[in-house]
Write a protein that holds these residues in place. Structure first.
Motif, PDB file in Angstrom:
ATOM      1  N   ILE A  26       0.829  -1.080   0.215  1.00  0.00           N
ATOM      2  CA  ILE A  26       0.022   0.040   0.036  1.00  0.00           C
ATOM      3  C   ILE A  26       0.942   1.380   0.080  1.00  0.00           C
ATOM      4  N   VAL A  27       0.576   1.879  -0.861  1.00  0.00           N
ATOM      5  CA  VAL A  27       1.119   3.551  -0.961  1.00  0.00           C
ATOM      6  C   VAL A  27       0.146   4.312  -0.481  1.00  0.00           C
ATOM      7  N   VAL A  80      -1.840  15.332  -4.713  1.00  0.00           N
ATOM      8  CA  VAL A  80      -1.619  14.000  -3.716  1.00  0.00           C
ATOM      9  C   VAL A  80      -1.950  12.885  -4.486  1.00  0.00           C
ATOM     10  N   GLU A  81      -3.113  12.883  -4.978  1.00  0.00           N
ATOM     11  CA  GLU A  81      -3.557  11.421  -5.820  1.00  0.00           C
ATOM     12  C   GLU A  81      -2.520  11.134  -6.791  1.00  0.00           C
ATOM     13  N   LEU A  82      -2.351  12.348  -7.735  1.00  0.00           N
ATOM     14  CA  LEU A  82      -1.305  11.822  -8.695  1.00  0.00           C
ATOM     15  C   LEU A  82       0.049  11.355  -8.289  1.00  0.00           C
ATOM     16  N   ASN A  83       0.791  12.054  -7.298  1.00  0.00           N
ATOM     17  CA  ASN A  83       1.747  11.519  -6.603  1.00  0.00           C
ATOM     18  C   ASN A  83       1.626  10.196  -6.250  1.00  0.00           C
ATOM     19  N   VAL A  84       0.651   9.989  -5.632  1.00  0.00           N
ATOM     20  CA  VAL A  84       0.412   8.304  -5.278  1.00  0.00           C
ATOM     21  C   VAL A  84       0.388   7.462  -6.349  1.00  0.00           C
ATOM     22  N   GLN A  85      -0.439   7.917  -7.455  1.00  0.00           N
ATOM     23  CA  GLN A  85      -0.211   7.007  -8.682  1.00  0.00           C
ATOM     24  C   GLN A  85       0.942   6.814  -9.338  1.00  0.00           C
ATOM     25  N   VAL A 124      -7.278   5.334  -4.845  1.00  0.00           N
ATOM     26  CA  VAL A 124      -7.056   6.270  -6.136  1.00  0.00           C
ATOM     27  C   VAL A 124      -6.325   5.649  -7.361  1.00  0.00           C
ATOM     28  N   PHE A 125      -5.713   4.527  -7.026  1.00  0.00           N
ATOM     29  CA  PHE A 125      -4.898   3.956  -8.182  1.00  0.00           C
ATOM     30  C   PHE A 125      -4.413   2.612  -7.693  1.00  0.00           C
TER      31      PHE A 125
END
Ligand SMILES: [Zn+2]
Length: 142
Positions: A26-27, A80-85, A124-125
């Protein structure tokens, strides 16, 4: 966790995947993140500049989408979401993950974002084991 080509992190990843044989990674990021906010500013923050630069790269990859968001808070949260992705995808670019996907069909990699205001974790991804990635990053000798 922030994933880049950091040797300590790769050794942790290798141990978790090859020895512990974890089935899930999990990221997890969090909304309203001061680190992401700092990375989207032009302030010099000294020793963490290098870490923030990775987030600036995420901004550059998704510049059109991110810069089109008028509200600053919403812009930061999308980053934040795109960084996790991107960090999930960075894991999938490693030979450690690709090798395990090929031979053990695990682990599944999950990208989540935590909201400290309501305590809700949002997926999110997702990259299930065996997901095809850009062929540019696929190793052929695992
Ligand atoms: Zn943060």
């Amino acid at each position: 966790m922030v994933v880049h080509t950091d040797l300590n992190l790769l050794s942790v990843l290798q141990y978790a995947v090859e020895v512990l044989e974890v089935q899930h990674i999990i990221v997890c990021g969090h909304y309203d993140c001061g680190g992401v906010k700092a990375a989207m500013s032009n302030h010099n923050l000294g020793i963490i500049n290098k870490w923030l630069r990775n987030i600036k790269d995420v901004h550059r990859f998704h510049r059109q989408e991110v810069d089109a968001i008028a509200d600053e808070g919403a812009r930061i949260n999308r980053m934040v979401e795109l960084n996790v992705q991107e960090q999930v995808m960075n894991l999938a670019k490693t030979s450690i993950i690709q090798k395990s996907w090929k031979h053990k069909n695990q682990p599944h990699i999950h990208g989540w974002v935590y909201d400290l205001h309501d305590g809700i974790v949002k997926s999110v991804f997702e990259m299930p084991a065996g997901t095809h990635i850009d062929p540019l990053y696929e190793f052929d000798n695992l």
